[in-house]
Write a protein that holds these residues in place. Structure first.
Motif, mmCIF file in Angstrom:
data_model
loop_
_atom_site.group_PDB
_atom_site.id
_atom_site.type_symbol
_atom_site.label_atom_id
_atom_site.label_comp_id
_atom_site.label_asym_id
_atom_site.label_seq_id
_atom_site.Cartn_x
_atom_site.Cartn_y
_atom_site.Cartn_z
ATOM 1 N N ARG A 1 -2.002 4.061 3.796
ATOM 2 C CA ARG A 1 -2.958 2.968 3.591
ATOM 3 C C ARG A 1 -2.458 1.637 4.148
ATOM 4 O O ARG A 1 -1.272 1.382 4.237
ATOM 5 C CB ARG A 1 -3.243 2.811 2.092
ATOM 6 N N VAL B 1 -8.465 -1.763 0.692
ATOM 7 C CA VAL B 1 -7.366 -0.823 0.909
ATOM 8 C C VAL B 1 -7.963 0.360 1.647
ATOM 9 O O VAL B 1 -8.920 0.973 1.175
ATOM 10 C CB VAL B 1 -6.746 -0.349 -0.413
ATOM 11 N N PRO C 1 0.842 -1.218 0.000
ATOM 12 C CA PRO C 1 0.000 0.000 0.000
ATOM 13 C C PRO C 1 0.873 1.263 0.000
ATOM 14 O O PRO C 1 1.987 1.259 0.542
ATOM 15 C CB PRO C 1 -0.781 -0.113 1.313
ATOM 16 N N LEU C 2 0.362 2.326 -0.592
ATOM 17 C CA LEU C 2 1.052 3.628 -0.613
ATOM 18 C C LEU C 2 0.368 4.598 0.339
ATOM 19 O O LEU C 2 -0.786 4.402 0.722
ATOM 20 C CB LEU C 2 1.048 4.210 -2.027
ATOM 21 N N PRO D 1 -11.627 -0.839 -8.795
ATOM 22 C CA PRO D 1 -10.302 -0.269 -9.027
ATOM 23 C C PRO D 1 -9.744 -0.690 -10.379
ATOM 24 O O PRO D 1 -10.259 -1.598 -11.021
ATOM 25 C CB PRO D 1 -9.460 -0.832 -7.887
ATOM 26 N N ASN E 1 -11.467 1.083 -0.142
ATOM 27 C CA ASN E 1 -11.828 0.632 -1.488
ATOM 28 C C ASN E 1 -11.539 -0.849 -1.624
ATOM 29 O O ASN E 1 -10.461 -1.313 -1.243
ATOM 30 C CB ASN E 1 -10.998 1.386 -2.541
ATOM 31 N N GLU E 2 -12.486 -1.568 -2.193
ATOM 32 C CA GLU E 2 -12.268 -2.990 -2.410
ATOM 33 C C GLU E 2 -11.315 -3.200 -3.579
ATOM 34 O O GLU E 2 -11.420 -2.530 -4.607
ATOM 35 C CB GLU E 2 -13.601 -3.680 -2.699
ATOM 36 N N VAL E 3 -10.367 -4.123 -3.417
ATOM 37 C CA VAL E 3 -9.494 -4.508 -4.528
ATOM 38 C C VAL E 3 -9.455 -6.022 -4.593
ATOM 39 O O VAL E 3 -9.548 -6.715 -3.577
ATOM 40 C CB VAL E 3 -8.052 -3.971 -4.365
ATOM 41 N N THR E 4 -9.330 -6.552 -5.822
ATOM 42 C CA THR E 4 -9.238 -7.991 -6.020
ATOM 43 C C THR E 4 -7.812 -8.344 -6.392
ATOM 44 O O THR E 4 -7.272 -7.825 -7.367
ATOM 45 C CB THR E 4 -10.204 -8.445 -7.128
ATOM 46 N N PHE F 1 -3.449 3.449 -4.905
ATOM 47 C CA PHE F 1 -3.628 2.670 -3.674
ATOM 48 C C PHE F 1 -2.336 1.937 -3.254
ATOM 49 O O PHE F 1 -2.029 1.831 -2.081
ATOM 50 C CB PHE F 1 -4.733 1.631 -3.860
ATOM 51 N N GLY F 2 -1.610 1.379 -4.234
ATOM 52 C CA GLY F 2 -0.413 0.640 -3.887
ATOM 53 C C GLY F 2 0.215 -0.012 -5.109
ATOM 54 O O GLY F 2 -0.282 0.120 -6.233
#
Lengths: 86, 86, 86, 86, 86, 86, 86
Positions: F9, F75, F5-6, G35, F64-67, G82-83
């Motif tokens: 986050r 995230v 994560p950046l 995303p 936010n959802e990420v897959t 996000f990353g």
């Protein structure tokens, strides 16, 4: 024409974008819609990121149009300029 | 008339813009609509970017109109002034 | 009456504006509409830009009306005062 | 009752405003509408501008009502207090 | 149950408010409506103004409800707590 | 799966919450509605408050959802995490 | 093509996401919706968190599309990324 932007502003002359790609394909109008290109004509003394002659991309609806000696320019904040081409 | 702006403000006298370009072409009204020109009449002691007599361009709807000795002026924040002409 | 404004506030007594210009022309009501004039009656210890007796111009809808000893005043932030007359 | 406000808050007991001016004129209800008077009952350790017993003026809709031992008070940020009377 | 709040947060257990004043008068429901009382159950390491066991008053709609081991608590920012009782 | 994560986050894997309390009582669905639980899977180098493996509570609609590799994560900014369980 | 982003911006080439998971399961379209993935093509001199070639995840509606030499890119603020994957 002599104009000195104040604050973080630059003066930009909008550039007509070519309707064809480098490989000759015609770009439909809506694909060109969002950002705009322009050439930096003058910069405020507070702006160090850009100089006269730089070709830049910026949001189509950013900045304010001004007419100087009958020609149309855009006064725009340097923070609204996405980057430099070339 | 004697008026000292406070904060980051300047006092501006709006300038009638010429209806013709330098090459003599008449500019239709809507092409002149957005920004305005004016001459700096007084500056706050907190403003260093501008001085009395500067001709400036600013957003048409920026600032507040004030009437001093029967004449109309605009009190405007220096951050709302796009730049200096000439 | 004794009132000490807090923060960046000043206490202002609204001044009736003359209905005629210095050259004797009557100003129609709507031309006077936007800003207001007043005299500084008290200042917070945090305000250095203004002193008791200063005649100022401020936005008509700025500040809050307060009634002290049956008289109406305006408590207003110094940042909402456009400038000093005279 | 013992209450210690936190942050920049003070505890205020609303004061009934007299319905007559010092010259005996009855003030109609709407003329009294906007600001309120109160007495400072407790102050946060972060507040230096006010002390217990100060009579203050504040915006009618500022702060939050709290009930302590069956009595109604207002917890209000010191920045929302216009000034001190007397 | 073991919960460590992060940031400027504290964990609060809502306290049932008595329906009678100290003088025995029953308070109608709407008079109690706005603020809430609670006891501090845990504090973030970033919070120095409050400690476990403090009884506090806070805005009824501030913070977020969390269920820990089947019991309901409120996680709330210290800035939303009006003050300490007692 | 490898994701860094950046900013402020963290990457969180949502945890299925038990439907019964420690004393065996079934919690109705709406009582569990607001916050969510999760386990920290990865943290940005700018986050020092949390580490991999921490079980946390956060607002149900934050982040936010990420897959990643077909699995669903969230995230989320560390400021939106209420606290650590256990 | 040569483009230098200004401010905290990076230039991203969107990456087509695979429609199957690592275990071969086809992901329905709506599960992929929020995303986006992309590869960093250029970074501003003010950005140190990312470098050319990084594969990143960012909000689908973040940034601005720009066309350079007929190809579509996204100019996006590093804070909206996000990353980094991998």
């Amino acid at each position: 024409m002599n104009f000195t932007p104040l604050g973080k502003r630059v003066l930009v002359k909008r550039v007509e974008e070519a309707n064809t790609t480098s490989s000759g394909i015609i770009i439909p109008d809506n694909a060109k819609e969002k950002p705009s290109r322009g050439e930096i004509v003058a910069v405020s003394s507070e702006v160090s990121e850009l100089k006269k002659g730089d070709e830049v991309i910026f949001g189509k609806y950013s900045g304010n149009e001004v007419t100087l000696d009958g020609d149309l320019y855009i006064v725009i904040d340097v923070d609204d300029i996405f980057g430099i081409i070339g």
